[in-house]
Each structure stands twice: as C-alpha cells, then as structure tokens.
Design an enzyme around this catalytic site. Structure first.
Site, PDB file in Angstrom:
ATOM      1  N   THR A  84       0.833  -1.201   0.000  1.00  0.00           N
ATOM      2  CA  THR A  84       0.000   0.000   0.000  1.00  0.00           C
ATOM      3  C   THR A  84       0.871   1.256   0.000  1.00  0.00           C
ATOM      4  OG1 THR A  84      -0.086   0.184   2.404  1.00  0.00           O
ATOM      5  CG2 THR A  84      -1.765  -1.223   1.339  1.00  0.00           C
TER       6      THR A  84
ATOM      7  N   TYR B 161       7.230   6.182  17.024  1.00  0.00           N
ATOM      8  CA  TYR B 161       6.316   5.714  15.978  1.00  0.00           C
ATOM      9  C   TYR B 161       5.494   6.887  15.428  1.00  0.00           C
ATOM     10  CZ  TYR B 161       7.591   1.043  17.472  1.00  0.00           C
ATOM     11  OH  TYR B 161       8.300  -0.093  17.780  1.00  0.00           O
TER      12      TYR B 161
ATOM     13  N   ARG C 180       0.133   4.083  15.563  1.00  0.00           N
ATOM     14  CA  ARG C 180      -0.122   2.642  15.723  1.00  0.00           C
ATOM     15  C   ARG C 180       0.041   1.909  14.396  1.00  0.00           C
ATOM     16  NH1 ARG C 180      -4.088   0.146  19.564  1.00  0.00           N
ATOM     17  NH2 ARG C 180      -2.923   0.569  21.453  1.00  0.00           N
TER      18      ARG C 180
ATOM     19  N   CYS D 290      14.381  -0.418  11.412  1.00  0.00           N
ATOM     20  CA  CYS D 290      13.267  -0.318  12.357  1.00  0.00           C
ATOM     21  C   CYS D 290      13.747  -0.353  13.806  1.00  0.00           C
ATOM     22  CB  CYS D 290      12.225  -1.394  12.085  1.00  0.00           C
ATOM     23  SG  CYS D 290      12.891  -3.058  11.985  1.00  0.00           S
TER      24      CYS D 290
ATOM     25  N   SER E 178       7.007   6.228  22.275  1.00  0.00           N
ATOM     26  CA  SER E 178       7.079   7.587  22.811  1.00  0.00           C
ATOM     27  C   SER E 178       7.610   7.491  24.232  1.00  0.00           C
ATOM     28  CB  SER E 178       5.701   8.252  22.778  1.00  0.00           C
ATOM     29  OG  SER E 178       4.788   7.522  23.565  1.00  0.00           O
TER      30      SER E 178
END
Length: 171
Positions: free
Chosen positions: A88, A109, A123, A140, A146
């Site tokens: 996507t 994130y 998320r 990654c 956070s």
C-alpha cells in the site's frame, strides 16, 4: 534469479535474499523456531545459496551485515539496492521514511508516521515496523515508543539495544 546468503551476528545467524542484485528480504537470527536455511526454503524455494568469496549481491550484503556487527557502519548506498515490496502507499511511505532515519538517531512511531506524511497514524506505523521484511537496511531498530522506551524488535530487544548502542543512540 534468487540468491541468498547467511551472516553471523552475536545473536545467531541471519540471512539475506536478493533478486537480480536487489535486496528483497533480510531474516534476523530467530529467537525461536526455524534456522535461516529452513526459512529460506519455505519462503523462497527457488533461491540458491551464495557462499564463500562470491560476488553475488546476497553474499556481498551478508558480508556488510557481518561487518556491521563487528563495528563497521553499513554502506550508505545499501538502501539503494532495495527491491521495495508491492504494498500500500501508506506502508511504502513508512518503510521509505524509516530508511532515511540516520544512524545514531531514533524516532518515535508517531514521529515516523509524520515523516511518512501520515501524522496521527503512530499505531499503524508500528504495525509496519513489526512486519518490516528489510530490517537493518530499513532500520526499524531506530524506531522507539514515545517516551524513549525501546519497544519490541524482530531480532529481540537485546539486539535492538545492542544496535542502538553501537550507533551511539543509547548510552
């Protein structure tokens, strides 16, 4: 043509898969379950192993990963060899934004989602990172929760912490 090669780390052996000199998969050492050859055979049954002094892209990338775990940064142009997955637009944007996070830096994130052009999708960005098929090159491990908590990592939190310390992002 698909080729693969394994690489050694302090956490066990991983593997890389290349298609026509383009990096298409990185398998970190498994914390449990199948070793690299079995995982490769299942996902890429037509892949041939590149070994020894081969100049094959999989072998060269595996050597770069071994050097990384011995203190040598990855070549700056390694991300240029990625065969980006058909996916996507959101997932691709997040993966490409992650690939731009420099060594020695971390993002949350939420910050990653914003960098990818999707503010408020922390998320969902976390889900993309959890299913990243190109760890180390799409780093990654540089994405944290956070507040600076490390969060999970496919190679285990010990590997994530080791990589971030090696890059100078953690003390």
């Amino acid at each position: 043509m698909l080729t693969w090669s394994r690489f050694a780390t302090p956490f066990g052996d991983g593997a890389v898969v290349c298609r026509k000199n383009r990096l298409c998969r990185v398998l970190l050492p498994p914390r449990t379950g199948s070793k690299a050859p079995a995982r490769i055979a299942k996902e890429f049954p037509d892949a041939a192993e590149a070994t020894g002094r081969s100049r094959d892209a999989a072998r060269q990338t595996a050597r770069a990963f071994e050097a990384l775990f011995n203190g040598t940064p990855l070549p700056a142009n390694l991300a240029d060899t990625i065969e980006w997955p058909a996916t996507t637009p959101f997932r691709l944007a997040v993966l490409q934004a992650c690939a731009r996070v420099p060594s020695g830096s971390v993002l949350s994130y939420g910050e990653l989602a914003a960098e990818a052009g999707y503010p408020g999708r922390a998320r969902a960005a976390g889900t993309v990172m959890a299913t990243n098929e190109l760890p180390l090159v799409v780093p990654c491990h540089r994405i944290v929760r956070s507040g600076g908590h490390l969060g999970n990592y496919g190679g285990g939190t010990d590997m994530k912490e080791w990589l971030l310390k090696a890059e100078g992002a953690l003390r």
